[in-house]
Design an enzyme around this catalytic site. Sequence first.
Site, PDB file in Angstrom:
ATOM      1  N   SER A  43       0.795  -1.224   0.000  1.00 60.03           N
ATOM      2  CA  SER A  43       0.000   0.000   0.000  1.00 60.03           C
ATOM      3  C   SER A  43       0.828   1.273   0.000  1.00 60.03           C
ATOM      4  O   SER A  43       0.388   2.289  -0.523  1.00 60.03           O
ATOM      5  CB  SER A  43      -0.963  -0.005   1.184  1.00 60.03           C
ATOM      6  OG  SER A  43      -0.261  -0.204   2.392  1.00 60.03           O
TER       7      SER A  43
ATOM      8  N   HIS B 287      -5.223  -3.261  -2.929  1.00 58.31           N
ATOM      9  CA  HIS B 287      -4.762  -2.380  -4.013  1.00 58.31           C
ATOM     10  C   HIS B 287      -4.578  -3.139  -5.324  1.00 58.31           C
ATOM     11  O   HIS B 287      -3.923  -2.646  -6.243  1.00 58.31           O
ATOM     12  CB  HIS B 287      -3.458  -1.691  -3.619  1.00 58.31           C
ATOM     13  CG  HIS B 287      -3.584  -0.856  -2.387  1.00 58.31           C
ATOM     14  ND1 HIS B 287      -4.046   0.441  -2.409  1.00 58.31           N
ATOM     15  CD2 HIS B 287      -3.367  -1.157  -1.081  1.00 58.31           C
ATOM     16  CE1 HIS B 287      -4.080   0.911  -1.169  1.00 58.31           C
ATOM     17  NE2 HIS B 287      -3.680  -0.042  -0.346  1.00 58.31           N
TER      18      HIS B 287
ATOM     19  N   LYS C 203     -11.672   0.920  -2.037  1.00 53.82           N
ATOM     20  CA  LYS C 203     -10.664   1.622  -2.836  1.00 53.82           C
ATOM     21  C   LYS C 203     -11.109   1.712  -4.291  1.00 53.82           C
ATOM     22  O   LYS C 203     -11.867   2.599  -4.638  1.00 53.82           O
ATOM     23  CB  LYS C 203      -9.315   0.963  -2.623  1.00 53.82           C
ATOM     24  CG  LYS C 203      -8.819   1.362  -1.234  1.00 53.82           C
ATOM     25  CD  LYS C 203      -7.698   0.590  -0.666  1.00 53.82           C
ATOM     26  CE  LYS C 203      -7.391   1.163   0.712  1.00 53.82           C
ATOM     27  NZ  LYS C 203      -6.776   0.210   1.614  1.00 53.82           N
TER      28      LYS C 203
HETATM   29  C1  LIG Z   1      -6.896   0.052   3.046  1.00 59.86           C
HETATM   30  C2  LIG Z   1      -6.371  -1.299   3.311  1.00 59.86           C
HETATM   31  C3  LIG Z   1      -7.050  -2.180   4.149  1.00 59.86           C
HETATM   32  C4  LIG Z   1      -8.254  -1.757   4.943  1.00 59.86           C
HETATM   33  O1  LIG Z   1      -9.369  -1.635   4.144  1.00 59.86           O
HETATM   34  P1  LIG Z   1     -10.584  -0.690   4.618  1.00 59.86           P
HETATM   35  O2  LIG Z   1     -11.741  -1.162   3.837  1.00 59.86           O
HETATM   36  O3  LIG Z   1     -10.166   0.699   4.284  1.00 59.86           O
HETATM   37  O4  LIG Z   1     -10.741  -0.906   6.091  1.00 59.86           O
HETATM   38  C5  LIG Z   1      -6.559  -3.451   4.285  1.00 59.86           C
HETATM   39  N1  LIG Z   1      -5.439  -3.842   3.635  1.00 59.86           N
HETATM   40  C6  LIG Z   1      -4.741  -3.007   2.846  1.00 59.86           C
HETATM   41  C7  LIG Z   1      -3.509  -3.495   2.159  1.00 59.86           C
HETATM   42  C8  LIG Z   1      -5.185  -1.701   2.663  1.00 59.86           C
HETATM   43  O5  LIG Z   1      -4.483  -0.862   1.912  1.00 59.86           O
END
Ligand SMILES: *Cc1c(COP(=O)(O)O)cnc(C)c1O
Length: 392
Positions: free
Chosen positions: A179, A207, A238
């Site tokens: 990330s 991602h 995302k």
């Molecule tokens: C953003 C993220 C999460 C958490 O997801 P949310 O739905 O925002 O709680 C988990 N793992 C990774 C790698 C992330 O980037």
Amino acid sequence: MDWMNIELEAWAGEAKERVLRESIPARNRTGYIERGGRLLLNLSSNDYLGLAGHPAILEAMRDSLLHEAAGSGASRLVTGNGPSFSRLEEAVAQWQQSEAALVFANGYAANSGVISALVGRGDVVFSDRLNHASIVDGITLSRAEHARYRHNDMEHLHSLLTKYQGARRKLIVTDTVFSMDGDHALLRKLVQLKREHGAMLMVDEAHGSGIYGAHGEGLCHKMGLKHEVDVHMGTFSKAFGVYGAYVCGSRTLIRWLVNKARPLIYSTALPPVVLAGVYTALELVRTEAIRRVQLDEGSRLLRDALREAGFRVGSGDSPIIPVVIGDNDTALSFSSALEEEGIAAVAIRPPTVPEGTARIRFSVSAAHTAADLLDAAVRIRRVGLRMGVIVS
Ligand SMILES: *Cc1c(COP(=O)(O)O)cnc(C)c1O
């Protein structure tokens, strides 16, 4: 409570203090936000496909509100499991070519709940040092041994797997796209090691989902490794532009999680309006491959332009483009200077990233035009030169 002020002062002294700042999504201009009355190009969002403001998603959510309640009223195991759950889970399982899928409230709940359901005392979790905090917290919650391996260092992982050969259960867990660095996990090698050592493999496609694969299934699909992964997690927060998360795998896995994943059991089900939005977002993610092409082109464009300007950008081909600055103060000043130039790009500091690697994490969206990104590159270069981060 004096201790708190003392610790906060020390925290602020290291330029680590975070403050909440208001960002308003710009009306009719995806990829931009408003801050303090100014329009800023948003290079810090994870809305990779530019779906957060998509009219079809908003329409589906409006429609849901005409027919369904605001809240689900209870946990899914009580009376909160409305019909939108099975509709979405069937669609997700089909999209992922998995036997079954389970929706969670968000990625944090999915990771913390799944890992603590899969392992416990006497077990070992092998986890990349740069894995997301929700994975780290899941491991802590599980009380399993946490065997951290150096980032993408498969030799190190191999030696840890050997060291813990006798453990009851073994779980290897990794982000597929990291990330804060934007590089990829070495999935082929991970699959090989998992097989050799009889471990389970869990991937976090937060991602990767929506971005890779013919229908946005994720990096594992793109690499043809889908069937080698035991636990497949991704989010709707995302690239989907909405909120929530999914876990895919065998029917047995899903049955286990329904019984053992505490964030699913002891927390109220997502409101139907969110599920309605996600269902429509999935349709768009699956079918509108053009957004992935636009995203890929934009990512290349910005990455190449920054590299050409002399910045040390991370490796990989993802829309996450980190420019590592080093110390926290400089990273913060860099971010402020970018804001002056009309760009929102947040400084990412420890403990989110390792000490001494504070950075600006640029992220591209399919909503950004080539002109947006070329113009941004010129401004970023100007700031970099002024601050001595690059030389002409
Ligand atoms: C953003 C993220 C999460 C958490 O997801 P949310 O739905 O925002 O709680 C988990 N793992 C990774 C790698 C992330 O980037």
